[in-house]
Scaffold this motif. Sequence first.
Motif, PDB file in Angstrom:
ATOM      1  N   GLY A   5       0.917  -0.944  -0.464  1.00 24.77           N
ATOM      2  CA  GLY A   5       0.289   0.113  -0.017  1.00 24.77           C
ATOM      3  C   GLY A   5       0.919   0.892   0.331  1.00 24.77           C
ATOM      4  N   THR A   6       0.096   2.249  -0.063  1.00 23.20           N
ATOM      5  CA  THR A   6       0.600   3.481   0.116  1.00 23.20           C
ATOM      6  C   THR A   6       1.290   4.419   1.149  1.00 23.20           C
ATOM      7  OG1 THR A   6      -1.268   5.056   0.815  1.00 23.20           O
ATOM      8  CG2 THR A   6      -1.175   4.632  -1.858  1.00 23.20           C
ATOM      9  N   ARG A   7       2.514   4.666   1.088  1.00 23.96           N
ATOM     10  CA  ARG A   7       3.349   5.492   2.571  1.00 23.96           C
ATOM     11  C   ARG A   7       3.436   7.070   2.445  1.00 23.96           C
ATOM     12  NH1 ARG A   7       4.412   0.003   0.871  1.00 23.96           N
ATOM     13  NH2 ARG A   7       6.700  -0.533   1.245  1.00 23.96           N
ATOM     14  N   ALA A   8       3.079   7.186   4.139  1.00 25.40           N
ATOM     15  CA  ALA A   8       2.546   8.770   4.068  1.00 25.40           C
ATOM     16  C   ALA A   8       4.314   9.607   4.282  1.00 25.40           C
ATOM     17  CB  ALA A   8       2.463   8.745   5.845  1.00 25.40           C
ATOM     18  N   GLU A   9       4.500  10.654   4.141  1.00 23.62           N
ATOM     19  CA  GLU A   9       6.003  11.435   4.358  1.00 23.62           C
ATOM     20  C   GLU A   9       6.239  10.980   5.622  1.00 23.62           C
ATOM     21  OE1 GLU A   9       7.332  12.821   2.101  1.00 23.62           O
ATOM     22  OE2 GLU A   9       5.842  12.167   0.246  1.00 23.62           O
ATOM     23  N   ALA A  10       7.517  10.730   5.648  1.00 25.86           N
ATOM     24  CA  ALA A  10       8.160  10.891   7.263  1.00 25.86           C
ATOM     25  C   ALA A  10       7.550  11.961   7.879  1.00 25.86           C
ATOM     26  CB  ALA A  10       9.174  11.285   7.112  1.00 25.86           C
ATOM     27  N   SER A  11       7.525  13.389   7.567  1.00 21.15           N
ATOM     28  CA  SER A  11       6.638  14.801   8.369  1.00 21.15           C
ATOM     29  C   SER A  11       5.720  13.985   8.692  1.00 21.15           C
ATOM     30  CB  SER A  11       6.697  15.515   7.581  1.00 21.15           C
ATOM     31  OG  SER A  11       5.702  15.701   6.498  1.00 21.15           O
ATOM     32  N   GLU A  12       4.655  13.642   8.373  1.00 21.89           N
ATOM     33  CA  GLU A  12       3.297  13.184   8.678  1.00 21.89           C
ATOM     34  C   GLU A  12       2.981  12.066   9.467  1.00 21.89           C
ATOM     35  OE1 GLU A  12       1.592  11.783   4.814  1.00 21.89           O
ATOM     36  OE2 GLU A  12       1.329  14.367   4.097  1.00 21.89           O
ATOM     37  N   ILE A  13       3.921  10.913   9.649  1.00 17.10           N
ATOM     38  CA  ILE A  13       4.068  10.171  10.944  1.00 17.10           C
ATOM     39  C   ILE A  13       4.292  10.904  12.054  1.00 17.10           C
ATOM     40  CG2 ILE A  13       5.167   8.715  11.720  1.00 17.10           C
ATOM     41  CD1 ILE A  13       6.531   7.785   9.254  1.00 17.10           C
ATOM     42  N   ARG A  14       3.134  10.529  12.715  1.00 19.74           N
ATOM     43  CA  ARG A  14       2.825  11.161  14.530  1.00 19.74           C
ATOM     44  C   ARG A  14       3.032   9.487  15.814  1.00 19.74           C
ATOM     45  NH1 ARG A  14      -0.192  15.232  15.923  1.00 19.74           N
ATOM     46  NH2 ARG A  14      -0.876  16.822  14.069  1.00 19.74           N
ATOM     47  N   VAL A  15       4.154   9.362  16.329  1.00 13.22           N
ATOM     48  CA  VAL A  15       3.900   8.666  17.178  1.00 13.22           C
ATOM     49  C   VAL A  15       4.901   8.358  17.984  1.00 13.22           C
ATOM     50  CG1 VAL A  15       6.767   7.400  15.879  1.00 13.22           C
ATOM     51  CG2 VAL A  15       5.300   5.760  16.962  1.00 13.22           C
ATOM     52  N   ASP A  16       4.683   7.816  19.184  1.00  6.29           N
ATOM     53  CA  ASP A  16       5.024   7.953  20.434  1.00  6.29           C
ATOM     54  C   ASP A  16       6.213   6.808  20.604  1.00  6.29           C
ATOM     55  OD1 ASP A  16       3.767   9.993  21.645  1.00  6.29           O
ATOM     56  OD2 ASP A  16       2.389   8.657  22.376  1.00  6.29           O
ATOM     57  N   VAL A  17       6.953   6.918  21.493  1.00  4.32           N
ATOM     58  CA  VAL A  17       8.572   5.524  21.856  1.00  4.32           C
ATOM     59  C   VAL A  17       8.152   5.530  22.883  1.00  4.32           C
ATOM     60  CG1 VAL A  17      10.779   5.106  20.972  1.00  4.32           C
ATOM     61  CG2 VAL A  17       9.551   7.369  19.445  1.00  4.32           C
ATOM     62  N   LEU A  18       8.336   3.669  23.299  1.00  7.17           N
ATOM     63  CA  LEU A  18       8.410   3.253  24.745  1.00  7.17           C
ATOM     64  C   LEU A  18       9.675   2.485  24.568  1.00  7.17           C
ATOM     65  CD1 LEU A  18       5.119   3.847  24.152  1.00  7.17           C
ATOM     66  CD2 LEU A  18       4.857   3.440  26.217  1.00  7.17           C
ATOM     67  N   ASN A  19      10.284   2.843  25.694  1.00 11.40           N
ATOM     68  CA  ASN A  19      11.278   1.552  25.923  1.00 11.40           C
ATOM     69  C   ASN A  19      10.011   0.294  26.892  1.00 11.40           C
ATOM     70  OD1 ASN A  19      13.131  -0.332  26.359  1.00 11.40           O
ATOM     71  ND2 ASN A  19      14.893   1.586  26.971  1.00 11.40           N
ATOM     72  N   GLY A  20      10.544  -0.787  26.106  1.00  9.00           N
ATOM     73  CA  GLY A  20       9.519  -2.245  26.841  1.00  9.00           C
ATOM     74  C   GLY A  20      10.955  -3.141  27.277  1.00  9.00           C
ATOM     75  N   GLY A  21      11.950  -2.857  27.073  1.00  8.29           N
ATOM     76  CA  GLY A  21      12.682  -3.915  27.437  1.00  8.29           C
ATOM     77  C   GLY A  21      14.508  -3.640  26.455  1.00  8.29           C
ATOM     78  N   GLY A  22      14.511  -2.567  25.557  1.00  4.47           N
ATOM     79  CA  GLY A  22      16.126  -2.373  25.182  1.00  4.47           C
ATOM     80  C   GLY A  22      16.582  -1.497  25.971  1.00  4.47           C
ATOM     81  N   PRO A  23      18.193  -1.005  25.162  1.00  2.32           N
ATOM     82  CA  PRO A  23      18.760  -0.653  26.128  1.00  2.32           C
ATOM     83  C   PRO A  23      18.412   0.343  26.547  1.00  2.32           C
ATOM     84  CG  PRO A  23      19.486  -1.440  23.352  1.00  2.32           C
ATOM     85  CD  PRO A  23      18.202  -2.024  23.415  1.00  2.32           C
ATOM     86  N   ASP A  24      19.410   0.674  27.690  1.00  2.00           N
ATOM     87  CA  ASP A  24      18.798   1.983  28.129  1.00  2.00           C
ATOM     88  C   ASP A  24      19.611   3.464  28.040  1.00  2.00           C
ATOM     89  OD1 ASP A  24      18.517  -0.058  30.946  1.00  2.00           O
ATOM     90  OD2 ASP A  24      21.204   0.497  31.427  1.00  2.00           O
ATOM     91  N   GLY A  25      18.408   3.440  27.260  1.00  2.00           N
ATOM     92  CA  GLY A  25      18.250   5.271  26.972  1.00  2.00           C
ATOM     93  C   GLY A  25      17.959   4.703  25.541  1.00  2.00           C
ATOM     94  N   ALA A  26      16.822   3.952  25.250  1.00  2.00           N
ATOM     95  CA  ALA A  26      16.496   3.301  23.316  1.00  2.00           C
ATOM     96  C   ALA A  26      15.798   4.391  23.257  1.00  2.00           C
ATOM     97  CB  ALA A  26      16.228   2.097  23.639  1.00  2.00           C
ATOM     98  N   ALA A  27      14.594   4.616  24.436  1.00  2.00           N
ATOM     99  CA  ALA A  27      13.764   5.231  23.750  1.00  2.00           C
ATOM    100  C   ALA A  27      14.315   6.814  23.484  1.00  2.00           C
ATOM    101  CB  ALA A  27      12.542   5.745  24.773  1.00  2.00           C
ATOM    102  N   GLN A  28      15.287   8.025  24.056  1.00  2.00           N
ATOM    103  CA  GLN A  28      15.582   8.675  23.761  1.00  2.00           C
ATOM    104  C   GLN A  28      16.660   8.945  22.357  1.00  2.00           C
ATOM    105  OE1 GLN A  28      14.474  11.841  24.925  1.00  2.00           O
ATOM    106  NE2 GLN A  28      15.311  12.431  23.552  1.00  2.00           N
TER     107      GLN A  28
END
Length: 580
Positions: free
Chosen positions: A455-478
Amino acid sequence: MDARSRGQADGTDPADQWVLNPETGDYELRLNDSPQQPEQPKTPRPRSAARPGSTAPARVPGQRGRRAAPTPAPAPAPEDTPASAPEDTPDHGRRKRRQKRSGKKKALMWTGGVLGLVLVGGSAFAYYWYDRLSGNIDTVDIGDVGSDEAVADGPVNLLVIGNDVRTGEGNEAYGNRTNVTGHADTTLLFHMSEDRTNATVVSIPRDLMIEIPDCESKQSDGSTKKIPGSTVATKFNESYGVNGRDPGCTMLTVEEITGLELDHFMMFDFNAVKTLSTAVGGVKVCLEEPIKDLDGGSGLDLPAGESTVQGEDALSFLRNRHGLKNESDLDRIEMQQKFVASMLRQLKEDTLDSPSKMLDVADAATKSLTVDKGIGSPGKLLALAKELGEIDLKNITLMTLPVVDNPDEPTPVTVVLDPTEAPKLFSMLQNDISLTEVKKKEKDAKDKQAELLEGTRAEASEIRVDVLNGGGPDGAAQDTLAWLQTGQGVARSSNKGNAPAEVDKTRLEYAPNQADQARKLADLMGLPASAMKPGAEDADATTPMTLTLGPDFKKAGVPITLPKKVDVKQSRADEKMCKK
């Protein structure tokens, strides 16, 4: 009566008189004069999240939740401090039950005799054996660990524990005579695929150094004893029997190691090896060099080439290290795997055609068998046996958990997880990838990913996303937030800190009307198909997607891909010890 025809004088097939009760999960004998019950759909018991206090990874997609228990509280971490992190809402939907295949003459070590019940004619005789086997089985209440269902949709993870308790005639010679509870001496993790076409059997070394988690043990008076975990690395075999730990504690330990959720356990002792090997008429083994351990404790005396062992000789063969390459526990595990494979072939090729032999095996197995209550009856074991029986021996892979010598020991006597190969194996098991059909599974995964990303892709500037760390390396979300905003043009992104609970792997949750955004973000992040979690309802224009980084996330810009193989010695259950 003709055992092969299974018929009675009135033409009734006894197998048809054993009917699954959907309310209890047990097979019940229904005689001809019994009132007919209306057919009811099978309703699985509900299962939910991990037990409180457990540090095991979150449930693996495609596997059932365990017995009902409250969700553990999230643990804070300094690097990714939560702002207003949304709740983690993994998909708990159930898979549609697949169509049953026609019965095939396949069986495993502990199931062959149970299957004999449906092959023996005469309702009274069958009932006698059902009642007898019921009296043989010991059960342990392991609380909220494991599953209430004998078999449910999705993969099945069964832990087989060989208990080294020395009780029983002749067993004192194998070690500590004061060992009255035993330890997890020989442990096999049996992973059965969702489609029941293949299985992976992983031997866990008793000398593996790991941290044992906190657990709870049910006492005889009905109370619950809380048992603290180890504070330092400890041998795996102490996950059972030490400080009152029960098999549920061993299951939790394996869950911590693998990231899988275990369904059931079966525990055998030394006596089981003797009685089972005798019941099947002996097990063929093969040696490149003769073994004479007349003074080493086992008393084993076998020539080079093929031999058939049973009873005391079978136990000595499994316990022996003398004469092996390094005389180590890992060498012994390899011999044990070959013994198990040989017994499986013996059951398939010889025992299944003889109802009397199958009953002998069932009687011998259940006399030395301890299980959890989820499979604590012949009917439930039969249900599990039917599922296991679908697997062709050539598609059962046996291997040892990838380990390396303990680097903390000048002269290593223990082992630790292989930091490279062990995570690959765990990922393959978590994603239900067969070690015998990897190419087929890879193709399926690619097909699913192509469908999700079509399917189609949005532009990167249109992406809205919250990032959470659920077990990745320390500081991964930031770090990911900075990478998205400064390098990928995803300005409408936010760091929401730590997830409410750890996840087993990275996941992207989005609404149907955000699919174009999700496809673009997947391209940027290199997310596999299994990470895509579409919802059921559309979101408003300002609602962001949720990206939760799991243990499979290394760093921003590094694609997350599934492993193709594990570089560890493997064997198949259909391979004979003596090639000639």
